[in-house]
Design an enzyme around this catalytic site. Structure first.
Site, PDB file in Angstrom:
ATOM      1  N   ARG A 158      -3.706   9.078  -3.693  1.00  0.00           N
ATOM      2  CA  ARG A 158      -3.962   7.798  -5.246  1.00  0.00           C
ATOM      3  C   ARG A 158      -4.756   9.273  -6.559  1.00  0.00           C
ATOM      4  O   ARG A 158      -4.707  10.479  -6.371  1.00  0.00           O
ATOM      5  CB  ARG A 158      -5.702   7.899  -4.822  1.00  0.00           C
TER       6      ARG A 158
ATOM      7  N   LYS B 138      -7.475  -2.985   2.329  1.00  0.00           N
ATOM      8  CA  LYS B 138      -6.191  -2.487   2.801  1.00  0.00           C
ATOM      9  C   LYS B 138      -5.826  -3.323   4.432  1.00  0.00           C
ATOM     10  O   LYS B 138      -7.004  -2.983   5.262  1.00  0.00           O
ATOM     11  CB  LYS B 138      -6.377  -0.722   2.957  1.00  0.00           C
TER      12      LYS B 138
ATOM     13  N   GLU C 217      -1.164   5.669  -7.251  1.00  0.00           N
ATOM     14  CA  GLU C 217      -0.521   6.526  -6.288  1.00  0.00           C
ATOM     15  C   GLU C 217       0.794   7.387  -6.376  1.00  0.00           C
ATOM     16  O   GLU C 217       1.613   6.892  -7.623  1.00  0.00           O
ATOM     17  CB  GLU C 217      -0.417   5.708  -5.303  1.00  0.00           C
TER      18      GLU C 217
ATOM     19  N   LYS D 154       1.286  -0.632   0.075  1.00  0.00           N
ATOM     20  CA  LYS D 154       0.476  -0.154  -0.048  1.00  0.00           C
ATOM     21  C   LYS D 154       1.388   1.247  -0.245  1.00  0.00           C
ATOM     22  O   LYS D 154       1.610   1.794   0.796  1.00  0.00           O
ATOM     23  CB  LYS D 154      -0.803   0.548   0.977  1.00  0.00           C
TER      24      LYS D 154
ATOM     25  N   ARG E 169     -16.516   0.684  -2.331  1.00  0.00           N
ATOM     26  CA  ARG E 169     -15.720   0.352  -1.954  1.00  0.00           C
ATOM     27  C   ARG E 169     -16.419  -0.662  -1.288  1.00  0.00           C
ATOM     28  O   ARG E 169     -17.042  -1.163  -0.745  1.00  0.00           O
ATOM     29  CB  ARG E 169     -15.544   1.673  -0.198  1.00  0.00           C
TER      30      ARG E 169
ATOM     31  N   ARG F 277      -8.240  11.903  -6.049  1.00  0.00           N
ATOM     32  CA  ARG F 277      -9.423  11.507  -5.152  1.00  0.00           C
ATOM     33  C   ARG F 277     -10.500  12.099  -5.863  1.00  0.00           C
ATOM     34  O   ARG F 277     -11.433  11.782  -5.895  1.00  0.00           O
ATOM     35  CB  ARG F 277      -9.025  11.852  -3.698  1.00  0.00           C
TER      36      ARG F 277
END
Lengths: 342, 578
Positions: free
Chosen positions: B248, B412, B291, B243, B406, B263
């Site tokens: 993002r 995550k 990212e 991660k 989501r 984002r």
């Protein structure tokens, strides 16, 4: 540049007329105070050595604070000598008892409006400009964007909204300040034949108004107290008149069919309605709007104008740009004292 | 525009979500009625969403406060300082503009401007860089706009209408207006991210044809925190990625044009010239998810703190770029020359991404994020941390790219204990070294569209950050009570903490233990902050992880008291002026 004929200062405690050793609407007890009306942000001087004010204002202050030891009523037709000047009062329109202070002295006439509104009102005397040399005028709505619609039409629209909500089987909740606005609205709603239930804070003041000779409909049962009706579970089917601070409390929040209106000059600003989660605003104010303030300044023919409460810096600069000699007198805003009587 | 402005005003004053949707649905249906081209409908839907041009249009409108202020001065006839004072009192310009416009003789009786004219205005503003031309177009529009049109037209230039049409209300309205399933509208909206296009697709019953257009962002697929996952994960169906501790972003490249979206789907292209340069050299068209990270010269990630100096610069200097170079860590491929690949399983998207990166990916400022089979998570996590990353993301190999959702396809693994994204709701003046600044921040999370406080923190930010935050919070202040200010909830913080307790003090019913600010999340919109549901899940998860013991009877009583406690006294916006 002629300057003021009577200087107005800001001292710890509030506005002060040095020649007369008199505070105007001080925030706390001082040796001598003039209290223009009984709202919390003007009546902080109720404990002063001498408290000058109209009979009604002093009565309303007593309803809230108990006996006013230093009370010195100025009758509407009386003149009082103070240190070589003569004090008298004239209606300021704002709420019951609200008075403008007129000071006659060697160099001319000084007028302090206190909170002020022109035009007629059903629950109090009408305020109007007074000719003077130096004027101290409030500036709550001292920005040109504050322009209120016709008062009678707005009142009629409020009545129509309440009636519509009631006819739909819902409960109209009317957010209004407990002192002044609530009584003006109770009077109009009852006159229109609508039953009204008032929150305790507002109801107590309604009783005080009636005691001062302004009938609002308590005797006929058209105007009732929330606490009583709640016990009898009869809250529905009437207009619920309540201070803005009750928004979000269990009295209102989550109650089925409760639909709210905010009745205030501030309702012109969207955030005020949003905050109360109201669905409509009625810009019905107990203050003069910008144009009325300007008209009062012109009508007074004053050569020097102090701007007090509200937007003094802005309003006074607008006056100067229009060729009127003016200075702001910024007094500390008093927080949170939203309702005059609890 | 007249109808739309009236509907927006009605929406503002309607408390129920359904009422808002109905008011907007009625106007969208009415606008669509005699609008063969769909331009009016498209414009109406975009304005309702606070947009002028579509999200695929890279042209800047170039209408800032100062230009709009000048237009206002000329339109209402009051000096600039009076206009600003009015805007200050309203807390924004559009309302003040409208209130002053009401005073202009005849303004309320005007015929108004049509939506087609408004669409032409937006296009004209975007088509010229010359300020005086922009001003002339705006002057002409506001000379004909009614006060209510003025309000929403002025507001839309600052992309916040404040009518409560966020959070899916507009999607609901589109579904109602054209009698389409809400699910279909949402799915299309996540892919095209342009309410104007969604409205037209809904009208034409073509929502199923929504496709990624390279150059227009796609709503990001989001990951669920591991703490909130109850089921066992099948290692055969998952892979593991590091991660990345950055922000993002999507990078789109079509023709010569490179676009970078953050984002909130906002365009941040100009902030990362090195990425733009790197992608300009690649062949073909591509849309990637990944990212942005500050990196060392050999492309190793640097801590988030390093990136922060770049985040607030819209156009960084050459020195700053040299000092804090940024790379794009790509981990998903959304579309390329052969079309839209959202519906392909992750496995196939990954294969395409790898093939592309190998043959035609950028040579600089670009890293293909590594992926490994899922093994024992603890050593994986430690290794990722050792490499300077934030943790792990677990991905289902057979999952589609579920735009805007989501789901549990991405999971995550962030910290030993989770962090929360919260929104500052109030700020307090500090004492001692921090006197004169706003250094204590009360923050909240979402519950039913309302922010409820969960704690207050004052550690974790640098003095420099406090100064910046103070300046921003001063501008956001809505009310002052002594040293405390209520602020418009716009600033997102990521906070770390040692645990969660029940609380009667905070309206959320929970309090974070020893909260500290980990970073200021300017890459996040307030709407993206966490919810009470997440806090609750974390609270309950403390049991399983041993962070918390079984609740005592006294604690349960506290919990009940939270529910029964009346809200605190409503603080009045304007005090006792009347």
């Amino acid at each position: 540049m002629s300057g003021p004929t009577l200087p107005l200062e800001v001292r710890p405690g509030g506005l002060h007329l040095p020649g007369l050793e008199l505070f105007l609407d001080p925030e706390r007890a001082v040796p001598a105070a003039f209290v223009s009306h009984a709202h919390g942000d003007h009546g902080g001087g109720w404990g002063s050595g001498v408290v000058y004010g109209s009979r009604e204002t002093l009565a309303l202050l007593e309803a809230r604070h108990g006996a006013i030891v230093g009370a010195r009523v100025i009758d509407w037709d009386e003149k009082v000598d103070v240190r070589g000047a003569q004090l008298s009062i004239a209606p300021a329109g704002h709420i019951l008892g609200a008075a403008q202070l007129v000071v006659e002295h060697a160099r001319g006439r000084f007028v302090y409006t206190g909170d002020y509104r022109t035009g007629p009102g059903a629950t109090h005397a009408e305020g109007a400009p007074i000719e003077c040399d130096t004027l101290a005028i409030e500036s709550t709505f001292g920005l040109p964007m504050f322009s209120f619609p016709d008062r009678e039409e707005t009142m009629a629209a409020l009545v129509a909204w309440c009636r519509g909500v009631l006819e739909a089987g819902d409960t109209p909740v009317v957010y209004a300040y407990a002192l002044g606005k609530s009584q003006a609205l109770a009077h109009a709603l009852v006159a229109a034949g609508l039953p009204v239930i008032a929150h305790g804070a507002a109801f107590k003041i309604c009783q005080a108004y009636e005691a001062l000779g302004v009938p609002l409909g308590i005797a006929s049962g058209a105007l009732r107290a929330y606490a009583e009706e709640k016990k009898k579970k009869k809250v529905l089917g009437a207009v619920l008149l309540t201070p803005p601070r009750t928004a979000g409390t269990p009295m209102i929040k989550g109650r089925k069919g409760f639909r709210a209106a905010y009745v205030s000059g501030w309702s012109l600003i969207d955030a005020s309605i949003e905050r109360l989660r109201a669905e409509i605003g009625f810009a019905l104010s107990d203050h003069a709007d910008f144009d009325d303030l300007l008209e009062t300044v012109r009508g007074s023919r004053a050569r020097f104008v102090y701007a007090t409460h509200g937007e003094p810096t802005v309003f006074s600069r607008i006056l100067r740009e229009q060729g009127i000699e003016s200075e702001p007198r910024e007094v500390r805003a008093i927080d949170a004292a939203e309702d005059a009587v609890e | 525009m007249k109808r739309l402005a009236a509907a927006l005003e009605a929406t503002r004053l309607t408390r129920s979500r359904i009422g808002k949707e109905e008011a907007l649905a009625a106007v969208l249906a009415a606008v669509a009625h005699d609008d063969a081209e769909g331009v009016a409908l498209m414009t109406a839907a975009r304005i309702t969403a606070g947009m002028t041009l579509g999200p695929g249009d890279a042209r800047p409108l170039g209408v800032g406060w100062s230009l709009l202020g000048e237009v206002m001065v000329d339109a209402v006839g009051w000096p600039q300082w009076v206009c600003w004072e009015c805007a200050r009192r309203c807390g924004e310009l559009g309302e003040a503009f409208a209130l002053l416009m009401k005073r202009v003789p005849g303004a309320s009786a005007r015929g108004g401007v049509s939506l087609l004219e408004v669409a032409a205005l937006f296009d004209a503003l975007a088509s010229t860089g010359r300020r005086e031309l922009k001003k002339a177009r705006l002057d002409a529009a506001f000379a004909r706009a009614t006060p209510l049109e003025t309000k929403y037209l002025a507001k839309v230039f600052h992309s916040s209408l404040r009518v409560g049409a966020q959070g899916g209300v507009l999607e609901g309205a589109i579904a109602r207006a054209f009698q389409r399933p809400l699910e279909a509208v949402r799915a299309a909206a996540a892919i095209v991210t342009d309410p104007g296009v969604v409205a037209v697709l809904a009208r034409d019953d073509r929502l199923g044809t929504a496709r990624v257009a390279i150059g227009r962002p796609v709503a990001f697929m989001l990951a669920t925190p591991l703490e909130t996952i109850a089921t066992e994960l099948d290692p055969a169906l998952h892979v593991v990625e590091d991660k990345i501790d950055g922000v993002r972003a999507q990078v789109h490249k079509v023709g010569e044009r490179v676009s970078i979206f953050a984002r909130g789907l906002e365009r941040v292209t100009d902030a990362y010239p090195e990425i733009v340069e790197a992608f300009q050299l690649v062949r073909g068209s591509i849309a990637l998810d990944g990212e942005l990270v500050a990196v060392t010269p050999d492309l190793r990630p640097r801590p988030f703190l390093a990136l922060q100096t770049r985040l607030r610069r819209k156009e960084p200097s050459a020195e700053l770029i040299a000092e804090v170079p940024v790379a794009f860590f790509a981990y998903d491929l959304l579309a390329d020359d052969s079309g839209d690949h959202l519906k392909l399983p992750w496995r196939e998207r990954r294969a395409r991404l790898e093939a592309w990166a190998e043959t035609s990916g950028p040579r600089t400022s670009f890293v293909l994020n590594a992926v490994r089979p899922m093994g024992d998570l603890d050593p994986e996590f430690e290794a990722a941390r050792a490499r300077g990353h934030e943790g792990l993301v677990l991905k289902r190999v057979d999952a589609i790219y579920d735009a805007g959702r989501r789901g549990q396809a991405w999971i995550k693994v962030k910290k030993a204990f989770a962090t929360l994204d919260v929104v500052i709701t109030a700020a307090q003046e500090g004492t001692g070294k921090r006197a004169g600044t706003l250094s204590d921040y009360t923050f909240g999370v979402w519950r039913d569209g309302e922010l409820v406080n969960v704690g207050k923190a004052y550690s974790g930010v640098t003095d420099e950050e406090i100064v910046t935050l103070t300046r921003r919070l001063e501008r956001l202040t809505t009310e002052k009570f002594g040293g405390t200010r209520l602020v418009r909830p716009e600033i997102v913080l990521e906070v770390g903490f040692d645990g969660i307790q029940r609380s009667t003090r905070h309206k959320s019913g929970y309090a974070l233990r020893f909260p500290r600010i980990l970073r200021i999340r300017d890459d996040k919109q307030p709407e993206e902050a966490d919810t009470v549901a997440t806090v609750e899940a974390l609270f309950n998860s403390q049991l399983e992880t041993g962070h918390r013991e079984v609740e005592t009877a006294a604690e349960r009583k506290t919990a009940r008291r939270v529910k029964a406690a009346p809200p605190k006294k409503q603080m009045s916006l304007f005090g006792d002026d009347e």
